[in-house]
Design a protein around this motif. Structure first.
Motif, PDB file in Angstrom:
ATOM      1  N   PHE A 270       0.827  -1.205   0.000  1.00  0.00           N
ATOM      2  CA  PHE A 270       0.000   0.000   0.000  1.00  0.00           C
ATOM      3  C   PHE A 270       0.863   1.258   0.000  1.00  0.00           C
ATOM      4  N   PHE A 271       1.842   1.324   0.914  1.00  0.00           N
ATOM      5  CA  PHE A 271       2.665   2.518   1.013  1.00  0.00           C
ATOM      6  C   PHE A 271       3.623   2.650  -0.165  1.00  0.00           C
ATOM      7  N   ALA A 272       4.060   1.542  -0.741  1.00  0.00           N
ATOM      8  CA  ALA A 272       4.912   1.608  -1.928  1.00  0.00           C
ATOM      9  C   ALA A 272       4.136   2.218  -3.087  1.00  0.00           C
ATOM     10  N   LYS A 273       2.864   1.873  -3.220  1.00  0.00           N
ATOM     11  CA  LYS A 273       2.027   2.472  -4.263  1.00  0.00           C
ATOM     12  C   LYS A 273       1.863   3.967  -4.024  1.00  0.00           C
ATOM     13  N   GLU A 274       1.711   4.367  -2.759  1.00  0.00           N
ATOM     14  CA  GLU A 274       1.581   5.783  -2.421  1.00  0.00           C
ATOM     15  C   GLU A 274       2.838   6.549  -2.823  1.00  0.00           C
ATOM     16  N   LEU A 275       4.008   5.949  -2.605  1.00  0.00           N
ATOM     17  CA  LEU A 275       5.260   6.628  -2.925  1.00  0.00           C
ATOM     18  C   LEU A 275       5.496   6.702  -4.429  1.00  0.00           C
ATOM     19  N   ASP A 276       4.941   5.773  -5.190  1.00  0.00           N
ATOM     20  CA  ASP A 276       5.136   5.762  -6.634  1.00  0.00           C
ATOM     21  C   ASP A 276       4.312   6.825  -7.336  1.00  0.00           C
ATOM     22  N   GLN A 277       3.294   7.342  -6.685  1.00  0.00           N
ATOM     23  CA  GLN A 277       2.445   8.349  -7.311  1.00  0.00           C
ATOM     24  C   GLN A 277       3.152   9.696  -7.298  1.00  0.00           C
ATOM     25  N   PRO A 278       2.977  10.490  -8.373  1.00  0.00           N
ATOM     26  CA  PRO A 278       3.610  11.810  -8.389  1.00  0.00           C
ATOM     27  C   PRO A 278       3.004  12.709  -7.321  1.00  0.00           C
TER      28      PRO A 278
END
Length: 95
Positions: A50-58
């Protein structure tokens, strides 16, 4: 009757091939703890995804937010509303 005789023999040491009552209880406790740790690991893995996806977003910011927080850069000086003086931009040299 065997359900009582075999555990009693194991507890007395007459049956080394069987687990004692204490060993059975400890094994059951360790299995419960192992299952709980596996569940915790699954939760942590899901949180990591979940948090990795959050960090991948601009990162998006409303226009002007950075300028309001830092001030405006003009000719190697930072002017900030409310300050009676200009601040030099780090890394710049005034000649």
């Amino acid at each position: 009757m065997r359900q009582w005789v075999h555990p009693a023999e194991a507890d007395q040491g007459d049956r080394p091939d069987l687990l004692t009552t204490t060993e059975k209880n400890e094994l059951a406790q360790l299995r419960r703890e192992n299952a709980e740790l596996r569940r915790a690991n699954e939760i942590l893995k899901a949180a990591l995804v979940f948090f990795a996806k959050e960090l991948d977003q601009p990162c998006t910011r409303p226009t002007g937010q950075v300028e309001r927080a830092v001030g405006h850069v003009h000719d190697r000086k930072i002017t900030r509303p409310g300050l009676p003086f200009d601040l030099p931009v780090p890394g710049s040299v005034d000649i």
